[in-house]
Design a protein around this motif. Sequence first.
Motif, mmCIF file in Angstrom:
data_model
loop_
_atom_site.group_PDB
_atom_site.id
_atom_site.type_symbol
_atom_site.label_atom_id
_atom_site.label_comp_id
_atom_site.label_asym_id
_atom_site.label_seq_id
_atom_site.Cartn_x
_atom_site.Cartn_y
_atom_site.Cartn_z
ATOM 1 N N SER B 30 5.133 8.573 4.992
ATOM 2 C CA SER B 30 3.866 9.261 4.723
ATOM 3 C C SER B 30 2.817 8.234 4.292
ATOM 4 O O SER B 30 2.658 7.212 4.945
ATOM 5 C CB SER B 30 4.092 10.345 3.667
ATOM 6 N N SER B 31 2.148 8.466 3.181
ATOM 7 C CA SER B 31 1.198 7.478 2.648
ATOM 8 C C SER B 31 1.730 6.821 1.392
ATOM 9 O O SER B 31 0.970 6.242 0.609
ATOM 10 C CB SER B 31 -0.145 8.155 2.351
ATOM 11 N N ALA B 34 2.624 0.856 -1.129
ATOM 12 C CA ALA B 34 1.846 -0.028 -1.989
ATOM 13 C C ALA B 34 1.843 -1.434 -1.411
ATOM 14 O O ALA B 34 2.761 -1.822 -0.680
ATOM 15 C CB ALA B 34 2.433 -0.045 -3.399
ATOM 16 N N TYR B 49 -2.267 1.299 -3.539
ATOM 17 C CA TYR B 49 -1.229 2.313 -3.546
ATOM 18 C C TYR B 49 -1.734 3.505 -2.751
ATOM 19 O O TYR B 49 -2.928 3.586 -2.419
ATOM 20 C CB TYR B 49 -0.819 2.697 -4.974
ATOM 21 N N GLY B 50 -0.831 4.404 -2.438
ATOM 22 C CA GLY B 50 -1.227 5.515 -1.578
ATOM 23 C C GLY B 50 -1.779 5.026 -0.252
ATOM 24 O O GLY B 50 -2.603 5.685 0.367
ATOM 25 N N GLN B 89 5.503 -2.222 -0.052
ATOM 26 C CA GLN B 89 6.634 -1.524 -0.675
ATOM 27 C C GLN B 89 6.450 -0.035 -0.467
ATOM 28 O O GLN B 89 5.374 0.508 -0.721
ATOM 29 C CB GLN B 89 6.701 -1.818 -2.177
ATOM 30 N N TYR B 91 7.442 3.926 -1.468
ATOM 31 C CA TYR B 91 8.040 4.720 -2.550
ATOM 32 C C TYR B 91 8.187 6.176 -2.107
ATOM 33 O O TYR B 91 8.077 7.103 -2.907
ATOM 34 C CB TYR B 91 7.237 4.597 -3.851
ATOM 35 N N TRP B 94 13.902 7.326 -2.739
ATOM 36 C CA TRP B 94 14.771 6.317 -3.320
ATOM 37 C C TRP B 94 15.858 5.950 -2.324
ATOM 38 O O TRP B 94 16.353 6.826 -1.625
ATOM 39 C CB TRP B 94 15.323 6.928 -4.600
ATOM 40 N N PRO B 95 16.243 4.657 -2.135
ATOM 41 C CA PRO B 95 15.745 3.517 -2.921
ATOM 42 C C PRO B 95 14.431 2.953 -2.380
ATOM 43 O O PRO B 95 14.199 2.950 -1.170
ATOM 44 C CB PRO B 95 16.871 2.492 -2.760
ATOM 45 N N TRP B 96 13.606 2.529 -3.302
ATOM 46 C CA TRP B 96 12.348 1.918 -2.928
ATOM 47 C C TRP B 96 12.600 0.498 -2.445
ATOM 48 O O TRP B 96 13.379 -0.238 -3.048
ATOM 49 C CB TRP B 96 11.410 1.928 -4.138
ATOM 50 N N PHE B 98 11.009 -3.237 -0.453
ATOM 51 C CA PHE B 98 9.878 -4.121 -0.168
ATOM 52 C C PHE B 98 10.036 -4.749 1.213
ATOM 53 O O PHE B 98 11.168 -4.948 1.698
ATOM 54 C CB PHE B 98 9.824 -5.256 -1.195
#
Lengths: 127, 107
Positions: B30-31, B34, B49-50, B89, B91, B94-96, B98
């Motif tokens: 999605s959006s 980061a 972010y976003g 990265q 979010y 989970w898991p986040w 990079f």
Amino acid sequence: QLQLQESGPGLVKPSETLSLDCTVSGYSISNSIYYWGWIRQPPGKGLEWIGSINYSGNIYNNPSLESRVTISVDTTKNHFSLKMTSVTAADTAVYYCARQSDYYDSSGYRHRHFDYWGQGTLVIVSS
Amino acid sequence: EIVMTQSPATLSVSPGERATLSCRASQSVSSNLAWYQQKPGQAPRLLMYGASTRGTGIPARFSGSGSGTEFTLTISSLQSEDFAVYYCQHYNNWPWTFGQGTKVEIK
């Protein structure tokens, strides 16, 4: 202003336990819209998220490390901690602690980015 | 686990020029993305972010776009202090994870 400071031994022997603390100043760790996370970076490499915890002890862990990692929080001391067992040379890295947002914006999007980071601490695993 | 892939690995740009960095997710995030900037010997700093909202104090020359699996970070006119490594990265769930980073170097 908000500051995060990692502390702990810079040298750990193989098979032993890595223990780090992150002390938060200028902000209460008990604020419910934030988690508090650990991220690491091996020398010359990229970033790997280890795990995150909130004030009430809710935890998210990276499945690749979960069996060796314990994250805890102490709201009375305004700090949180990382323990990683059975370390090897592959765990040599700069370890960062960071604040992680956890809130919904007005459009309903949930934001979980890391907005403040500590300076990092290098942990070397070697005998 | 969602894999984040950044390209190029290294971007050589002259000061004052535009830099365009890409980040691709192995499935839709999605959006929920980061961007961070990291200079040698320093911790990462939140840029975006976003996918497109600048972090606190981030100059307007930094912009982010994209959603789903394709994202872009644009630096409209590179300043000397912008030469660094940039990480995306996600979010979304989970898991986040990079990306491996894009190094922006002086041409």
